[in-house]
Design a protein around this motif. Structure first.
Motif, PDB file in Angstrom:
ATOM      1  N   GLU A   1       0.838  -1.205   0.000  1.00  0.00           N
ATOM      2  CA  GLU A   1       0.000   0.000   0.000  1.00  0.00           C
ATOM      3  C   GLU A   1       0.873   1.257   0.000  1.00  0.00           C
ATOM      4  O   GLU A   1       0.558   2.246  -0.666  1.00  0.00           O
ATOM      5  CB  GLU A   1      -0.919   0.016   1.241  1.00  0.00           C
ATOM      6  N   ASP A   2       1.958   1.221   0.750  1.00  0.00           N
ATOM      7  CA  ASP A   2       2.828   2.393   0.826  1.00  0.00           C
ATOM      8  C   ASP A   2       3.522   2.639  -0.519  1.00  0.00           C
ATOM      9  O   ASP A   2       3.712   3.790  -0.929  1.00  0.00           O
ATOM     10  CB  ASP A   2       3.863   2.183   1.939  1.00  0.00           C
ATOM     11  N   ALA A   3       3.885   1.565  -1.208  1.00  0.00           N
ATOM     12  CA  ALA A   3       4.488   1.717  -2.538  1.00  0.00           C
ATOM     13  C   ALA A   3       3.501   2.349  -3.515  1.00  0.00           C
ATOM     14  O   ALA A   3       3.861   3.197  -4.327  1.00  0.00           O
ATOM     15  CB  ALA A   3       4.969   0.356  -3.056  1.00  0.00           C
ATOM     16  N   ILE A   4       2.231   1.919  -3.418  1.00  0.00           N
ATOM     17  CA  ILE A   4       1.192   2.512  -4.277  1.00  0.00           C
ATOM     18  C   ILE A   4       1.050   3.999  -3.948  1.00  0.00           C
ATOM     19  O   ILE A   4       1.004   4.848  -4.839  1.00  0.00           O
ATOM     20  CB  ILE A   4      -0.161   1.779  -4.073  1.00  0.00           C
ATOM     21  N   GLN A   5       0.962   4.298  -2.669  1.00  0.00           N
ATOM     22  CA  GLN A   5       0.785   5.687  -2.241  1.00  0.00           C
ATOM     23  C   GLN A   5       1.956   6.561  -2.718  1.00  0.00           C
ATOM     24  O   GLN A   5       1.750   7.682  -3.190  1.00  0.00           O
ATOM     25  CB  GLN A   5       0.640   5.738  -0.721  1.00  0.00           C
ATOM     26  N   ASN A   6       3.169   6.028  -2.622  1.00  0.00           N
ATOM     27  CA  ASN A   6       4.338   6.792  -3.100  1.00  0.00           C
ATOM     28  C   ASN A   6       4.250   7.082  -4.598  1.00  0.00           C
ATOM     29  O   ASN A   6       4.589   8.168  -5.051  1.00  0.00           O
ATOM     30  CB  ASN A   6       5.633   6.020  -2.804  1.00  0.00           C
ATOM     31  N   ALA A   7       3.792   6.088  -5.359  1.00  0.00           N
ATOM     32  CA  ALA A   7       3.658   6.288  -6.803  1.00  0.00           C
ATOM     33  C   ALA A   7       2.601   7.344  -7.109  1.00  0.00           C
ATOM     34  O   ALA A   7       2.783   8.202  -7.976  1.00  0.00           O
ATOM     35  CB  ALA A   7       3.303   4.961  -7.484  1.00  0.00           C
ATOM     36  N   VAL A   8       1.484   7.280  -6.394  1.00  0.00           N
ATOM     37  CA  VAL A   8       0.397   8.229  -6.626  1.00  0.00           C
ATOM     38  C   VAL A   8       0.856   9.657  -6.277  1.00  0.00           C
ATOM     39  O   VAL A   8       0.611  10.606  -7.028  1.00  0.00           O
ATOM     40  CB  VAL A   8      -0.845   7.841  -5.785  1.00  0.00           C
ATOM     41  N   GLU A   9       1.530   9.781  -5.158  1.00  0.00           N
ATOM     42  CA  GLU A   9       1.962  11.127  -4.749  1.00  0.00           C
ATOM     43  C   GLU A   9       2.963  11.735  -5.721  1.00  0.00           C
ATOM     44  O   GLU A   9       2.882  12.903  -6.073  1.00  0.00           O
ATOM     45  CB  GLU A   9       2.579  11.070  -3.339  1.00  0.00           C
ATOM     46  N   LYS A  10       3.911  10.913  -6.155  1.00  0.00           N
ATOM     47  CA  LYS A  10       4.903  11.418  -7.115  1.00  0.00           C
ATOM     48  C   LYS A  10       4.220  11.831  -8.423  1.00  0.00           C
ATOM     49  O   LYS A  10       4.514  12.890  -9.001  1.00  0.00           O
ATOM     50  CB  LYS A  10       5.962  10.343  -7.377  1.00  0.00           C
ATOM     51  N   ALA A  11       3.287  11.001  -8.902  1.00  0.00           N
ATOM     52  CA  ALA A  11       2.590  11.336 -10.147  1.00  0.00           C
ATOM     53  C   ALA A  11       1.794  12.621  -9.993  1.00  0.00           C
ATOM     54  O   ALA A  11       1.669  13.415 -10.930  1.00  0.00           O
ATOM     55  CB  ALA A  11       1.670  10.173 -10.567  1.00  0.00           C
ATOM     56  N   GLY A  12       1.268  12.841  -8.786  1.00  0.00           N
ATOM     57  CA  GLY A  12       0.445  14.022  -8.546  1.00  0.00           C
ATOM     58  C   GLY A  12       1.228  15.317  -8.591  1.00  0.00           C
ATOM     59  O   GLY A  12       0.636  16.399  -8.656  1.00  0.00           O
ATOM     60  N   LYS A  13       2.552  15.221  -8.574  1.00  0.00           N
ATOM     61  CA  LYS A  13       3.349  16.445  -8.645  1.00  0.00           C
ATOM     62  C   LYS A  13       3.368  17.052 -10.049  1.00  0.00           C
ATOM     63  O   LYS A  13       3.582  18.243 -10.207  1.00  0.00           O
ATOM     64  CB  LYS A  13       4.784  16.171  -8.169  1.00  0.00           C
ATOM     65  N   SER A  14       3.165  16.188 -11.072  1.00  0.00           N
ATOM     66  CA  SER A  14       3.175  16.735 -12.435  1.00  0.00           C
ATOM     67  C   SER A  14       1.833  16.571 -13.152  1.00  0.00           C
ATOM     68  O   SER A  14       1.624  17.134 -14.211  1.00  0.00           O
ATOM     69  CB  SER A  14       4.285  16.067 -13.260  1.00  0.00           C
ATOM     70  N   LEU A  15       0.927  15.792 -12.586  1.00  0.00           N
ATOM     71  CA  LEU A  15      -0.369  15.581 -13.230  1.00  0.00           C
ATOM     72  C   LEU A  15      -1.488  15.993 -12.266  1.00  0.00           C
ATOM     73  O   LEU A  15      -1.393  15.772 -11.064  1.00  0.00           O
ATOM     74  CB  LEU A  15      -0.551  14.109 -13.588  1.00  0.00           C
ATOM     75  N   ARG A  16      -2.567  16.557 -12.829  1.00  0.00           N
ATOM     76  CA  ARG A  16      -3.708  16.916 -11.995  1.00  0.00           C
ATOM     77  C   ARG A  16      -4.897  16.004 -12.279  1.00  0.00           C
ATOM     78  O   ARG A  16      -4.915  15.293 -13.272  1.00  0.00           O
ATOM     79  CB  ARG A  16      -4.094  18.364 -12.261  1.00  0.00           C
ATOM     80  N   HIS A  17      -5.904  16.060 -11.449  1.00  0.00           N
ATOM     81  CA  HIS A  17      -7.163  15.344 -11.649  1.00  0.00           C
ATOM     82  C   HIS A  17      -6.973  13.825 -11.672  1.00  0.00           C
ATOM     83  O   HIS A  17      -7.645  13.122 -12.430  1.00  0.00           O
ATOM     84  CB  HIS A  17      -7.832  15.796 -12.954  1.00  0.00           C
ATOM     85  N   LEU A  18      -6.061  13.314 -10.837  1.00  0.00           N
ATOM     86  CA  LEU A  18      -5.894  11.863 -10.734  1.00  0.00           C
ATOM     87  C   LEU A  18      -7.188  11.257 -10.198  1.00  0.00           C
ATOM     88  O   LEU A  18      -7.763  11.765  -9.235  1.00  0.00           O
ATOM     89  CB  LEU A  18      -4.731  11.517  -9.800  1.00  0.00           C
ATOM     90  N   ARG A  19      -7.617  10.158 -10.808  1.00  0.00           N
ATOM     91  CA  ARG A  19      -8.909   9.583 -10.433  1.00  0.00           C
ATOM     92  C   ARG A  19      -8.859   8.156  -9.895  1.00  0.00           C
ATOM     93  O   ARG A  19      -9.584   7.797  -9.001  1.00  0.00           O
ATOM     94  CB  ARG A  19      -9.854   9.637 -11.644  1.00  0.00           C
TER      95      ARG A  19
END
Lengths: 70, 70, 70, 70, 70, 70, 70, 70, 70, 70, 70, 70
Positions: free
Chosen positions: I20-38
């Motif tokens: 779960e933490d690995a998933i969360q890290n990936a999501v957070e990093k992606a959120g730095k350059s992309l918006r509206h993650l769903r």
């Protein structure tokens, strides 16, 4: 009656109109050289893009036909 | 609200008209015995051939519906 | 000429009308930020259900476009 | 000797008796029009049900045969 | 022009030299009985081992060819 | 007639005798609570080992049955 | 150091020479717009045929690159 | 004893906490209407994102339960 | 409202703690350059081993985000 | 008791008689060098053809066995 | 003669030169501890990238070898 | 340095606690008979259910380890 043997051939049909039309084109073309066509299974759906729009659909299907009594 | 539980059932719809119509037929039939239908996923597209033409499309879908509060 | 390099992006298009329309919507939207779109491959077909009917189709496609000369 | 080329064809055999018998029926039928059959690979096993019992097995196989010197 | 119909056949080529050579052998052999070959797709790569070394590569490809105007 | 809707359920049958017997057991058991069974598709074949021998086969099948007129 | 985040992009390289050359072409082209490329995974190998010979290989790869500190 | 027949149902559980919690929620909900639950198989793991963080995990499992003596 | 278009990107997150933490890290990093993650979909779970223990989990996810109104 | 660890090995058994006999041959041979065999999973079913008939079945199975207390 | 039993092991070979060389390296290394190697099947092709170029190929193969008379 | 050869073994770990704990148990057990473990890949996640609750997770992983210099 239950011991029919079928053969499957893989055919790719195209159409600028729709997926269904691409399937129909593939079935019709196959019917020109094969008889006793019985069913199809879609294995891939793709298509070409021109000028930012879908120019035609390209659908790969497997067609099953009866091998008995040919 | 995020802790919903869903169940998926697998249904095969048919239509002489189109893939979309086969999906719609499957959804409507499933809706007669199940409530709270939420989404579908296509798992297989195939069909029957008669007289060298597609006679009907046969589309297998998984339908997800809410299990909560049943 | 044969040594083109292409990139593929994965896009999900929606439409209340048809699978083809959902594909077309995805292609058009992608075309607003990418040039030289060449082909698409359908990787998933699903959709939402409201009031016992399909409310819209949701089709995931991979879109290939030329990387040369950008 | 190691540079043989083979072709594979996909055939569906049926049998009310067993999966092995359905495979054997497919191989025998294919052998009537093709020579040098070498191996088969099972790709799908299914069957029909009548009156609550399996009425016949339907096994899809790919058959490999030598293309050399035909 | 976009409504071409293609057929795919599955062929296995062998070579003691390389994967590319096995593909080329399969394509050349298929070209002796089929015309208008257009593309191939690798579906399996394997090979034989003799005396602890690869003796030859065996590559399964699907070959697509135009069915039009045959 | 072509607009039947089918449902598929996934059932696992067991048998110490054979794969076919495991399938037949699954079909018969399913037939006690479901009517109009039409076909099956094998999705997994496995089994248990005791004392170095196969003690029983365990075959997972999807069973398709008609939803019409229930 | 173990908490790097990577992104994967899907790229298709071509070459008349070999599969390895097609991969190398894809990697080099991707390297013009992306930094910190780390690994690739082959997802599809295909190619075009002209005059009964392979005219070029077309290899789809996923390329992984570090997202950290960009 | 070895001739049990099992049925599998596909259920989707959700949890804001963890993948394991989503599985447990799915199992508990299924246990309210089904008895003799025996095992589960994870078939898909996904989730929703809100405000740049995972808001909940959504895990699809197949649950196997004994059909005997129901 | 139903005609949103989404794009999916593939990202690999790592964590010494949990999947779960690995998933969360990936999501957070992606959120730095992309918006509206769903949403996200797990496509691969692996990890590294050091000194006979799991040193960190490495989870590949596809992240879907809205393309509308960007 | 629930914390057993198992190892899986992949074995190919052959038989001129049946698929079940090929599985049994693989299990027996594996049992000569491994103890505590518990279950098998069929991963591939193929065979050889001689003189237009199936000469023997060749079934690939994964065999699971307990690693505890070895 | 047809009742041989084979075992498969999964090995990953590397090479800076080519995919074939990576396969050969894996086969040779496996041959140091195993006898009677008979065939291989490629299951994954990937590699590392350094300084924007492929630094080495990494090919996963399954190697089949005879279990008889060991 | 880039020409390492690795072997993969498939191991199933169990834990009543979590998926991560099941993976760790599998890695630790494998480490008792194998050295130079390097990475793992999850291939299957399942588990047992007792009294309507998950009693333990069962995770199948492939473990890669260096074959060099053994």
């Amino acid at each position: 009656m239950n011991e029919h043997v079928y053969k499957k051939v893989e055919v790719v049909g195209s159409s600028p109109v729709s997926i269904e039309d691409a399937i129909q084109n593939a079935v019709e073309k196959a019917g020109k050289s094969l008889r006793h066509l019985r069913w199809f299974e879609v294995t891939e759906t793709r298509g070409h893009i021109e000028d930012g729009k879908v120019s035609h659909y390209q659908v790969t299907i497997k067609i099953g036909f009866t091998l008995d009594d040919q």
